[in-house]
Design a protein around this motif. Structure first.
Motif, PDB file in Angstrom:
ATOM      1  N   ILE A 130       0.970  -1.189   0.137  1.00 46.56           N
ATOM      2  CA  ILE A 130      -0.035   0.086   0.054  1.00 46.56           C
ATOM      3  C   ILE A 130       1.064   1.185  -0.172  1.00 46.56           C
ATOM      4  CG2 ILE A 130      -1.840   1.437   1.336  1.00 46.56           C
ATOM      5  CD1 ILE A 130      -2.938  -1.082   2.354  1.00 46.56           C
ATOM      6  N   PHE A 147      -8.098   0.271   4.694  1.00 49.58           N
ATOM      7  CA  PHE A 147      -7.644  -0.966   3.688  1.00 49.58           C
ATOM      8  C   PHE A 147      -6.841  -1.826   4.376  1.00 49.58           C
ATOM      9  CE2 PHE A 147      -9.791   1.449   0.391  1.00 49.58           C
ATOM     10  CZ  PHE A 147     -10.457   0.348  -0.405  1.00 49.58           C
ATOM     11  N   LEU A 240      -1.477  -1.455  -4.143  1.00 46.02           N
ATOM     12  CA  LEU A 240      -2.713  -0.719  -4.001  1.00 46.02           C
ATOM     13  C   LEU A 240      -2.228   0.757  -3.640  1.00 46.02           C
ATOM     14  CD1 LEU A 240      -5.740   0.069  -3.444  1.00 46.02           C
ATOM     15  CD2 LEU A 240      -5.411  -0.575  -1.043  1.00 46.02           C
ATOM     16  N   VAL A 242      -3.406   4.332  -2.926  1.00 46.50           N
ATOM     17  CA  VAL A 242      -4.390   5.052  -2.331  1.00 46.50           C
ATOM     18  C   VAL A 242      -4.744   6.297  -2.722  1.00 46.50           C
ATOM     19  CG1 VAL A 242      -5.324   5.747  -0.033  1.00 46.50           C
ATOM     20  CG2 VAL A 242      -4.132   3.503  -0.193  1.00 46.50           C
ATOM     21  N   TYR A 265      -3.722  -1.832  -8.141  1.00 47.49           N
ATOM     22  CA  TYR A 265      -5.029  -1.524  -7.811  1.00 47.49           C
ATOM     23  C   TYR A 265      -4.911   0.057  -7.229  1.00 47.49           C
ATOM     24  CZ  TYR A 265      -5.260  -6.509  -6.995  1.00 47.49           C
ATOM     25  OH  TYR A 265      -4.976  -7.605  -6.951  1.00 47.49           O
ATOM     26  N   CYS A 279      -3.853   8.273  -9.356  1.00 41.63           N
ATOM     27  CA  CYS A 279      -4.824   7.175  -9.255  1.00 41.63           C
ATOM     28  C   CYS A 279      -5.477   6.982 -10.495  1.00 41.63           C
ATOM     29  CB  CYS A 279      -5.533   7.073  -8.064  1.00 41.63           C
ATOM     30  SG  CYS A 279      -4.632   6.968  -6.400  1.00 41.63           S
ATOM     31  N   VAL A 290     -10.436   0.193  -7.234  1.00 38.91           N
ATOM     32  CA  VAL A 290     -10.856  -0.435  -6.112  1.00 38.91           C
ATOM     33  C   VAL A 290     -11.749   0.520  -5.051  1.00 38.91           C
ATOM     34  CG1 VAL A 290      -9.821  -1.180  -3.827  1.00 38.91           C
ATOM     35  CG2 VAL A 290      -8.827  -2.037  -5.858  1.00 38.91           C
ATOM     36  N   ILE A 296     -10.261  -6.180  -3.883  1.00 43.05           N
ATOM     37  CA  ILE A 296      -8.862  -6.807  -4.064  1.00 43.05           C
ATOM     38  C   ILE A 296      -8.682  -8.301  -3.639  1.00 43.05           C
ATOM     39  CG2 ILE A 296      -6.677  -6.611  -3.063  1.00 43.05           C
ATOM     40  CD1 ILE A 296      -7.113  -3.678  -2.238  1.00 43.05           C
TER      41      ILE A 296
END
Length: 370
Positions: A130, A147, A240, A242, A265, A279, A290, A296
């Motif tokens: 992340i 998350f 991921l 964010v 993601y 993103c 996501v 996920i």
């Protein structure tokens, strides 16, 4: 002391010295070192090879460097490393160790050595990285923590970089779950950067794992952090993102993840937010959009219970309903609610203190999903 144990310790020190000597050979990076090891075996065998044998694989200049006695840097690092290894919880993993993270062996340039504090076994467990902005919004930090906690609760190890912002909150959330967390740092493993995360680093070393490819004592340097990003993505099954601006360093991690065959993601945001641009760019390039942890877990085919991330506040006020989820200035919001601007500002301040609204640059306000 048992003579056989003493002999074993001596052999381990000799082998570690050879690995450190290889790490500090001028002109030899991880890729070249791996080629040499593939041909000659362990570093001790490489340094025992004749110059003629070396010249069959490398230029004569480099063969002379390999045949030269260990340099002062390698010798001083050996003493420092042995002292550091004497402390509980510290370990050094080499490419030849059975416990070296298998996913890192898949990337083009795995480090020769990994300096580890804490639970090294987490490096080989299924994990997800992340990452995101250092200057994250309140909502971005909340999303990262939520998350991370849910993914860790599902049994995945959360990997991040110990930076301020998204990284910090991802580690914090992950420590609350069974999967725990791994921090890949851009300094020597005996240092903490940034200093504000010293207490967090101590908790990660106790309950999770801190790992670095950099020599002990090496301070934070600008070039270290983009390079360590390949390890953040390399240790994970997916990355991921964010929250990230258009030029965020997190996009480097995402690009590396794609090159390494990892899933990428991204959490979408407001079209008006600069911190959502990165993103959105990733999503346009094929990253998976996501909205919840379940997205996920399903994509990964992860067994067990799927956990949805909370996405809505428990209560709704007319002002929050009028604000929506895009940034808005107080004057516009006052017109939407047919309220005086002064009264609107007072209500926004109360919501900000309650953690339901965030004040953004440019005199804008944005709702926080709690």
């Amino acid at each position: 002391m048992n003579p056989s144990a003493a002999s074993s310790d001596k052999e381990a020190i000799i082998e570690l010295a050879a690995w450190l000597r290889l790490q500090y050979l001028p002109g030899v990076g991880p890729v070249a070192a791996r080629l040499l090891l593939a041909r000659f075996g362990l570093p001790s065998q490489l340094f025992a090879a004749s110059r003629e044998a070396l010249c069959e694989l490398v230029p004569a200049r480099l063969a002379r460097v390999i045949c030269a006695p260990p340099g002062q840097l390698a010798n001083s690092q050996l003493a420092l490393t042995l002292q550091w290894l004497a402390q509980p919880g510290n370990a050094v993993l080499t490419l030849a160790d059975a416990s070296y993270p298998p996913l890192l062996l898949e990337i083009p340039d795995p480090p020769l050595l990994l300096y580890v504090r804490g639970h090294a076994e987490l490096l080989s467990r299924p994990g997800i990285a992340i990452v995101g902005s250092r200057n994250a919004s309140v909502q971005g930090k909340q999303n990262a923590a939520a998350f991370a906690e849910a993914l860790s609760g599902a049994g995945l190890t959360v990997i991040s970089g110990l930076a301020l912002g998204i990284d910090t909150h991802a580690h914090e959330g992950a420590l609350r779950g069974a999967g725990s967390t791994v921090a890949v740092i851009g300094t020597g493993a005996d240092l903490v950067y940034p200093k504000r995360n010293t207490e967090l680093a101590q908790r990660i070393a106790q309950h999770g794992c801190i790992v670095s490819e950099y020599a002990l004592g090496l301070p934070a340097m600008p070039g270290n952090f983009p390079r360590r990003n390949r390890l953040i993505s390399g240790l994970a099954r997916g990355v991921l993102v964010v929250e990230a601006a258009a030029q965020s360093g997190s996009l480097i991690t995402a690009r590396l993840a794609g090159e390494q065959g990892r899933d990428v993601y991204a959490v979408p945001g407001s079209i008006h937010s600069a911190l959502a641009k990165g993103c959105h760019s990733l999503i346009r390039q094929g990253a998976r959009l996501v909205e919840s942890v379940d997205d996920i877990l399903q994509e990964m085919g992860w067994p067990g219970q799927h956990i949805s991330t909370p996405t809505a506040a428990a209560s709704e006020t007319p002002l929050l309903a009028a604000l929506g989820f895009d940034p808005c200035d107080a004057g516009t919001l006052a017109m939407r609610c047919a309220m005086p601007v002064g009264e609107t500002m007072a209500a926004l301040l109360a919501l900000e203190l309650a953690g339901q609204v965030e004040r953004l640059p440019g005199a804008l306000f944005q709702r926080c999903k709690c």
